[in-house]
Design an enzyme around this catalytic site. Structure first.
Site, mmCIF file in Angstrom:
data_model
loop_
_atom_site.group_PDB
_atom_site.id
_atom_site.type_symbol
_atom_site.label_atom_id
_atom_site.label_comp_id
_atom_site.label_asym_id
_atom_site.label_seq_id
_atom_site.Cartn_x
_atom_site.Cartn_y
_atom_site.Cartn_z
ATOM 1 N N TYR A 45 0.780 -1.276 0.081
ATOM 2 C CA TYR A 45 0.082 0.148 -0.080
ATOM 3 C C TYR A 45 0.855 1.318 0.082
ATOM 4 O O TYR A 45 1.686 0.948 0.685
ATOM 5 C CB TYR A 45 -0.865 0.041 1.278
ATOM 6 C CG TYR A 45 -1.579 1.340 1.359
ATOM 7 C CD1 TYR A 45 -3.016 1.478 0.837
ATOM 8 C CD2 TYR A 45 -0.945 2.288 2.104
ATOM 9 C CE1 TYR A 45 -3.640 2.579 0.993
ATOM 10 C CE2 TYR A 45 -1.732 3.398 2.391
ATOM 11 C CZ TYR A 45 -3.267 3.756 1.672
ATOM 12 O OH TYR A 45 -3.682 4.806 1.742
ATOM 13 N N GLU A 72 -3.693 7.351 -3.823
ATOM 14 C CA GLU A 72 -3.633 6.374 -3.285
ATOM 15 C C GLU A 72 -3.532 5.144 -4.250
ATOM 16 O O GLU A 72 -4.157 4.970 -5.078
ATOM 17 C CB GLU A 72 -4.829 6.182 -2.405
ATOM 18 C CG GLU A 72 -4.795 4.924 -1.530
ATOM 19 C CD GLU A 72 -6.166 4.569 -0.764
ATOM 20 O OE1 GLU A 72 -7.357 4.534 -1.570
ATOM 21 O OE2 GLU A 72 -6.293 4.648 0.511
#
Ligand code: GDP
Ligand code: MN
Length: 403
Positions: free
Chosen positions: A125, A213
Site C-alpha cells: 500500500y 492512493e
C-alpha cells in the site's frame, strides 16, 4: 476533483511511474480489440477487466444486473467479450458506492501482472497526501496492501509507515530509501521501489494533487514494482493551471444537482435531510444548518449563494433545492451586510413568481441593513412565504413547517 483509474494511470506513467498497462473500452467489442492490442504489445495472455467508476472496492463489489464482480480476470481472449458484457452498462455496488451503486460506462482492459515466477507476487500500500496539521506532505506505506487500509490503521497501526516531506525541501533520496527499507525490500525490488516512490512524489507535486492512493502497489514475481490501482484527487483550486487535467472531469460521476449548481456559481453540497437552506456566506450557512438541527429538522443541503446574492442567484438556488424530493421546507437566511435585505426580499418574491407555485413553505430570515423593509416586502407579497427576523423565530417557523 477525482479522476478515473485509467486516467490516473496515464498521469502517473507520464511522470515515469511504472503501471499495470491497460486500454480503456466502452463496449464489449472495443474491449476485445483492446485485449488483442495488449497481447501484441505486452505479450500478456490473461486480461483483467476493471469497471471504471469513482469508487473503490470494485474487486469485491457486484454488478446488480449480472452478479459479476467489478474486477474480473479473463484467462483467454474468447472470454473477454462476455465478461465485459457482464460489467459494462451495469450498476456496480461496492462498499463505497452505497446501495444505489454506480453505472459503469467504461472498463479498463489491463495486462495480468500476477504471473508466476521466481518469487510470489506481493501487494503493498502506498499513498501521498497533505497533512494539514504538520503543513507537510506525508507518504504512507504498508506491507498490508490490497486490503482495507482503514482496518489496518485501526487494528495494527504499527504496520503503517509514515514519512513526512517538507514541501519547501522536497522528497530527499534517503526518505524514499527509508520507506523502501521499512517495507522489507532488498536488491532490485528495493531500487525499483525507490524509483517508484520518487516518480510518484514528482507526479503528486506536478499535478497539484491533494491525494494519491495506490492500493495495491505490486512487486511482481520478477521484482518489478508497479501500480495496479490508482486513486488520484486533484486540488480543485489548482485546476486553472492544469487545463489538460480539468478536462478529465467526468460529470456522470458527480451529483447532478451539484453539477447544475456549479454552473450558476453556487456553492452547493447535497445532504440527506428535509429542510433546504439558502444562505449568504459559508460560516452563516454552517450556523444555519446547526439551527435547523436544533429545530428538529435535518439540513437537505449546504448552499452558499455568496455575497452578491440577487434575484437570479436566489432563483437558481430555489430551482436546485426544489429538485430534491426530500425537501419539506426551505429556510433562507441572509445577512444584509454587503447586500441590502429589501433587495434580497424583492429577489425572493421575483424568483418565487418566476418559478410559479412552490409546494413547500418558505421561511425567510433577513437581518442587517433594511431588515424591517425586507420583512414587510415578504409579508405583503401574498405568497406562501413567511418572514422572521431573529434566528429563534426562524427556528420555530421551521419546526412548525415540518411537524
Ligand atoms: P479495487 O477493488 O477497486 O480496489 O480495485 P483494484 O484495482 O485494487 O483491484 C482489485 C484486486 O484485483 C486486486 O487487489 C488484485 O487482487 C486483483 N487484480 C488486479 N490486477 C490483477 C492482475 O493483473 N491479475 C490478477 N490475478 N489479479 C489482479
Ligand atoms: Mn484498489
Amino acid at each position: 476533483m477525482n479522476i478515473h483509474e485509467y486516467q490516473a494511470k496515464e498521469l502517473l506513467k507520464s511522470y515515469g511511474v511504472r503501471i499495470q498497462e491497460g486500454i480503456v473500452a466502452d463496449s464489449p467489442e472495443t474491449a476485445l480489440k483492446a485485449a488483442k492490442k495488449l497481447n501484441a504489445e505486452t505479450g500478456t495472455s490473461w486480461y483483467v477487466l476493471k469497471a471504471q467508476i469513482h469508487a473503490g472496492g470494485r474487486g469485491k463489489g457486484k454488478v446488480k444486473e449480472t452478479g459479476s464482480n467489478g474486477v474480473v480476470l479473463a484467462k483467454k481472449l474468447e472470454e473477454v467479450t462476455d465478461k465485459a458484457k457482464n460489467i459494462l452498462g451495469g450498476t456496480l455496488v461496492t462498499i463505497q458506492t452505497g446501495e444505489e451503486g454506480k453505472k459503469v460506462n467504461k472498463i479498463l482492459v489491463a495486462e495480468d501482472v500476477y504471473y508466476p515466477g521466481a518469487s510470489e507476487p506481493k501487494e503493498y500500500y502506498l499513498s501521498i497526501l497533505l497533512d494539514r496539521a504538520k503543513g507537510c506532505n506525508v507518504i504512507m506505506a504498508s506491507t498490508e496492501g490490497g486490503m482495507d487500509i482503514e482496518e489496518v490503521a485501526e487494528k495494527t497501526p504499527e504496520k503503517i509507515i509514515k514519512e513526512w516531506v517538507d514541501p519547501k525541501v522536497g522528497l530527499q533520496g534517503f526518505q524514499a530509501r527509508k520507506v523502501a527499507f521499512k517495507l522489507g525490500l532488498e536488491g532490485n525490488a528495493f531500487k525499483e521501489m525507490v524509483k517508484f516512490i520518487t516518480a510518484l512524489y514528482n507526479a503528486y507535486i506536478g499535478s497539484d494533487a491533494s491525494q494519491f492512493e495506490i492500493n495495491p502497489v505490486l512487486k511482481t514475481s520478477d521484482d518489478k514494482i508497479l501500480a495496479v490501482d490508482a486513486k488520484v484527487n486533484i486540488d480543485d483550486n489548482a485546476l486553472y493551471r492544469h487545463k489538460d487535467l480539468a478536462e478529465l472531469r467526468d460529470l456522470a460521476e458527480e451529483d447532478p444537482l451539484e453539477v447544475e449548481a456549479a454552473k450558476s456559481d453556487l456553492n452547493y453540497v447535497k445532504l440527506d435531510g428535509n429542510v433546504g437552506c439558502m444562505v449568504n456566506g459559508a460560516g452563516l450557512a454552517m450556523a444555519t444548518m446547526d439551527m435547523i438541527k436544533l429545530s428538529g429538522g435535518d439540513p437537505a443541503n449546504f448552499l452558499d449563494v455568496g455575497g452578491g446574492a440577487n434575484a437570479t442567484t436566489v432563483e437558481a438556488g430555489f430551482r436546485i433545492i426544489l429538485q430534491d424530493p426530500n425537501v419539506k421546507a426551505i429556510l433562507i437566511n441572509v445577512f444584509g451586510g454587503i447586500v441590502r435585505c429589501d433587495r434580497i426580499a424583492n429577489g425572493v418574491v421575483e424568483a418565487y413568481k418566476s418559478i410559479g407555485d412552490i409546494p413547500v413553505p418558505i421561511i425567510v430570515r433577513l437581518q442587517g441593513t433594511n431588515a424591517e423593509e425586507g420583512a414587510k416586502i415578504i409579508d405583503e407579497s401574498g405568497l406562501k412565504v413567511s418572514s422572521a427576523i431573529t434566528l429563534k423565530e426562524a427556528a420555530e417557523k421551521v419546526r412548525a413547517a415540518i411537524s
